[in-house]
Design an enzyme around this catalytic site. Structure first.
Site, PDB file in Angstrom:
ATOM      1  N   SER A 146       0.771  -1.103   0.066  1.00 31.22           N
ATOM      2  CA  SER A 146       0.054   0.021  -0.233  1.00 31.22           C
ATOM      3  C   SER A 146       1.103   1.306  -0.030  1.00 31.22           C
ATOM      4  O   SER A 146       0.682   2.080  -0.682  1.00 31.22           O
ATOM      5  CB  SER A 146      -0.795   0.270   1.195  1.00 31.22           C
ATOM      6  OG  SER A 146      -1.731  -1.174   1.207  1.00 31.22           O
ATOM      7  N   HIS A 165       7.408  -4.209   5.334  1.00 31.62           N
ATOM      8  CA  HIS A 165       7.675  -3.322   6.510  1.00 31.62           C
ATOM      9  C   HIS A 165       9.148  -3.150   6.940  1.00 31.62           C
ATOM     10  O   HIS A 165       9.831  -2.247   7.367  1.00 31.62           O
ATOM     11  CB  HIS A 165       6.914  -3.461   7.674  1.00 31.62           C
ATOM     12  CG  HIS A 165       5.411  -3.206   7.530  1.00 31.62           C
ATOM     13  ND1 HIS A 165       4.942  -2.077   7.871  1.00 31.62           N
ATOM     14  CD2 HIS A 165       4.147  -3.919   6.865  1.00 31.62           C
ATOM     15  CE1 HIS A 165       3.833  -2.124   7.539  1.00 31.62           C
ATOM     16  NE2 HIS A 165       3.311  -3.320   7.002  1.00 31.62           N
ATOM     17  N   ASP A 199      -7.896  -6.467   0.290  1.00 28.21           N
ATOM     18  CA  ASP A 199      -6.632  -6.500   0.894  1.00 28.21           C
ATOM     19  C   ASP A 199      -6.684  -6.785   2.200  1.00 28.21           C
ATOM     20  O   ASP A 199      -6.041  -8.103   2.859  1.00 28.21           O
ATOM     21  CB  ASP A 199      -6.064  -5.059   0.849  1.00 28.21           C
ATOM     22  CG  ASP A 199      -4.511  -5.167   1.548  1.00 28.21           C
ATOM     23  OD1 ASP A 199      -3.847  -5.881   1.124  1.00 28.21           O
ATOM     24  OD2 ASP A 199      -4.532  -4.600   2.867  1.00 28.21           O
ATOM     25  N   HIS A 227      -2.095  -2.740  -5.635  1.00 35.59           N
ATOM     26  CA  HIS A 227      -1.183  -4.066  -5.574  1.00 35.59           C
ATOM     27  C   HIS A 227      -2.248  -5.396  -5.470  1.00 35.59           C
ATOM     28  O   HIS A 227      -3.329  -5.150  -5.265  1.00 35.59           O
ATOM     29  CB  HIS A 227       0.043  -4.179  -4.371  1.00 35.59           C
ATOM     30  CG  HIS A 227      -0.998  -4.044  -3.214  1.00 35.59           C
ATOM     31  ND1 HIS A 227      -1.479  -5.038  -2.528  1.00 35.59           N
ATOM     32  CD2 HIS A 227      -1.071  -2.961  -2.426  1.00 35.59           C
ATOM     33  CE1 HIS A 227      -1.788  -4.637  -1.280  1.00 35.59           C
ATOM     34  NE2 HIS A 227      -1.703  -3.432  -1.397  1.00 35.59           N
TER      35      HIS A 227
HETATM   36  O1  LIG Z   1       0.682  -3.548   6.878  1.00 34.99           O
HETATM   37  C1  LIG Z   1      -0.038  -4.290   6.460  1.00 34.99           C
HETATM   38  O2  LIG Z   1      -1.153  -4.501   6.723  1.00 34.99           O
HETATM   39  C2  LIG Z   1       0.748  -5.400   5.570  1.00 34.99           C
HETATM   40  O3  LIG Z   1       2.089  -5.346   5.813  1.00 34.99           O
HETATM   41  C3  LIG Z   1       0.716  -4.891   3.929  1.00 34.99           C
HETATM   42  O4  LIG Z   1      -0.529  -4.303   3.618  1.00 34.99           O
HETATM   43  P1  LIG Z   1      -0.854  -2.918   2.906  1.00 34.99           P
HETATM   44  O5  LIG Z   1       0.520  -2.612   2.338  1.00 34.99           O
HETATM   45  O6  LIG Z   1      -1.938  -3.077   1.963  1.00 34.99           O
HETATM   46  O7  LIG Z   1      -0.843  -1.968   3.900  1.00 34.99           O
HETATM   47 MN   LIG Z   2      -2.775  -1.921  -0.155  1.00 37.81          MN
HETATM   48 MN   LIG Z   3      -1.932  -5.401   2.463  1.00 39.00          MN
END
Ligand SMILES: O=C(O)[C@H](O)COP(=O)(O)O
Ligand SMILES: [Mn+2]
Ligand SMILES: [Mn+2]
Length: 528
Positions: A82, A141, A399, A441
């Site tokens: 994201s 992350h 997601d 994504h």
């Molecule tokens: O932080 C999260 O929830 C996942 O590691 C990645 O999800 P996001 O990139 O869709 O926030």
């Molecule tokens: Mn996302």
């Molecule tokens: Mn995600």
């Protein structure tokens, strides 16, 4: 960034496309394109709106790249996420992202030359260096190999007592993989101990239950982490972290492990954070560390802004009135990430950002519809009010439910997302506007781990290996609506187009030409 003063914000008029159309910009979170089988929840779900966008106007539907180098990640094996997705969507250019910058700083040793390292090294003589972050190789992350280098680098430069506070993943990597990551870390720490450094794991917990909340959705998550990390208090005490994770996995997935602390033979926590200690969070992505940083009294997070001159800032300078909305768990994605990791509006008189509170205390497979319809309603009302030129939303379902690994719930999630898209497109029809529907994504379109030829993989007990993470698949983009000028279609000379090409496209649809250093527009206007 402080650079705004010198920038010329005036955008050139587009040679043929008009101004003044209301544009709905819809980002489906975690919505990629993949082969249609039973593990493709988007295919299994009823999604008539998205299907018709694809089938009815082939010149106005295409795929764009949403992972790897197209979004500034180190390699083509890096799945999208994201942060990098919305950064690229909003910034219109490709910036080297956190993962890559940390790799470069570690490789060159620059990480040890900055003010930050000097500051923490003040504690090396008498205090403890604490490292807190997500322990996996997910690359969204954080990355384990970076933690390993940092441990080595810090101890070589004088850190004598190190405590690692781990957060288990199972969201960007396979559920169950945390045991292996903890084993690897324990081996490294044992080697450091052989070299005279008192290095240990001090506490832990599952990322979604301990510490890594975002956008202030649920402070209890941060509090549980605080208690374990700072106070050394947690409901579970173990003398060994591998054992802790194995045991706690009996009642929860990696993402949701209960908080634990590591104790010595006298039941005393081995690594609470004390005055005079230094704390480093080793996640390079900010969203899920900001709350902890606040709790630890960091304040100037806006200092980390690197992405300037985003499309949102340009459009506001050119009179485009903007409405942005999502529910809490994705609210920052269409505001903070979209605007280059910058908090707040550029001009509150021209922008309205609306956050719909997310459900708390549940995993989203329990409520797979989430707040999709509420987001749709808010967007609809904003469009019909005619007070805005751009109405931008993130629809989280694909997601957030995809991450739970619950296939049936993800099918329900995709249907709800499709219904929200319909609600917004219908409103655009009523005001004669334009819609742009895309995603940041992949996730929901593939729910299993596969071998190289695409066959689903099973574990040693014959169970299907569920994929809770994002994917490397491309995502769709569709444009349309009564306000779209005749003859507008996708060009065929940008075959590698990615998320960063969307900003210039949207600027065109608002009647402007994008700045020359933006990635090229995806559309052309041909005379009929
Ligand atoms: O932080 C999260 O929830 C996942 O590691 C990645 O999800 P996001 O990139 O869709 O926030
Ligand atoms: Mn996302
Ligand atoms: Mn995600």
């Amino acid at each position: 960034m402080g650079s705004s003063g010198q920038v010329s914000w005036k955008l050139e008029d587009h040679p043929s496309l008009p101004k003044g159309k209301t544009i709905a910009l819809i980002v489906l979170d975690g919505w990629g394109e993949y082969k249609p089988d039973e593990y493709n929840c988007i295919h299994v779900a009823q999604t008539p709106t998205m299907d018709s966008l694809k089938q009815d106007a082939p010149e106005k539907w295409r795929l764009i790249r949403a992972h790897g180098k197209a979004v500034g990640l180190p390699t083509e094996d890096d799945m999208g996420n994201s942060e990098v997705g919305h950064n690229a969507l909003g910034a219109g250019r490709i910036f080297a992202q956190g993962a890559k910058l940390v790799d470069l700083a570690l490789a060159s040793g620059k990480i040890y030359e900055g003010e930050g390292f000097k500051y923490i090294s003040e504690c090396f003589e008498k205090g403890t260096l604490h490292l807190i972050g997500l322990l996996s190789d997910g690359g969204v992350h954080s990355r384990l190999d970076q933690v390993q280098l940092l441990l080595k680098g810090a101890s070589e430069r004088g850190a004598k007592r190190i405590r690692v506070h781990i957060l288990t993943d199972g969201r960007d990597v396979l559920d169950g993989s945390s045991v292996g990551f903890v084993e690897t870390l324990e081996n490294d720490l044992a080697k450091l101990r052989e070299n005279g450094v008192d290095a240990r794991i001090a506490s832990g917990g599952g990322r979604m239950y301990v510490t890594m909340d975002r956008y202030e959705n649920d402070w209890d998550v941060v509090k549980r982490g605080w208690d374990a990390q700072v106070l050394g208090e947690a409901p579970h005490k173990f003398t060994n972290a591998v054992e802790a994770v194995k045991k706690l996995r009996e009642s929860a997935n990696d993402q949701y492990l209960a908080p634990f602390v590591i104790v010595d033979e006298n039941e005393k926590a081995v690594g609470p954070i004390l005055d005079g200690d230094a704390v480093v969070t080793f996640n390079f992505r900010a969203d899920r560390m900001v709350m902890l940083a606040k709790a630890l009294e960091y304040q100037d997070f806006d200092k980390f802004d690197r992405i300037d001159r985003t499309s949102g800032e340009y459009l506001v300078h050119n009179g485009v009135r903007t409405f942005a909305c999502s529910e809490t768990v994705k609210f920052g994605h269409v505001t903070f990430f979209w605007n280059g990791n910058r908090s707040g509006c550029f001009n509150p008189e021209m922008e309205e950002y609306v956050e719909i509170p997310s459900d708390v205390g549940i995993t989203f497979n329990v409520q797979p519809k989430m707040k999709a319809l509420e987001i749709g309603e808010k967007a609809r009302d904003a469009i019909l009010s005619r007070k805005f030129d751009q109405v931008r939303v993130n629809i989280p379902n694909g997601d957030m439910v995809g991450h739970t690994g619950d296939i049936q719930a993800t099918v329900v999630a995709c249907k709800a997302a499709d219904e929200a898209v319909k609600m917004i497109i219908d409103a655009i029809e009523q005001v004669g506007g334009i819609y742009v529907v895309t995603a940041d994504h992949g996730n929901a379109e593939d729910m299993v781990k596969r071998n190289k030829s695409g066959q689903p993989l099973h574990d040693k007990n014959g169970n299907l290996q569920i994929l809770t993470s994002h994917t490397c698949q491309p995502v769709p983009i569709a444009i349309g609506g009564p306000g779209l000028a005749a003859g507008v279609r996708f060009r065929n000379d940008v075959p590698d187009g990615g998320l960063a090409n969307v900003a210039a496209t949207v600027m065109n649809l608002h009647g402007y030409v994008a700045p020359s250093d933006y990635e090229p527009t995806l559309i052309e206007a041909v005379n009929n």
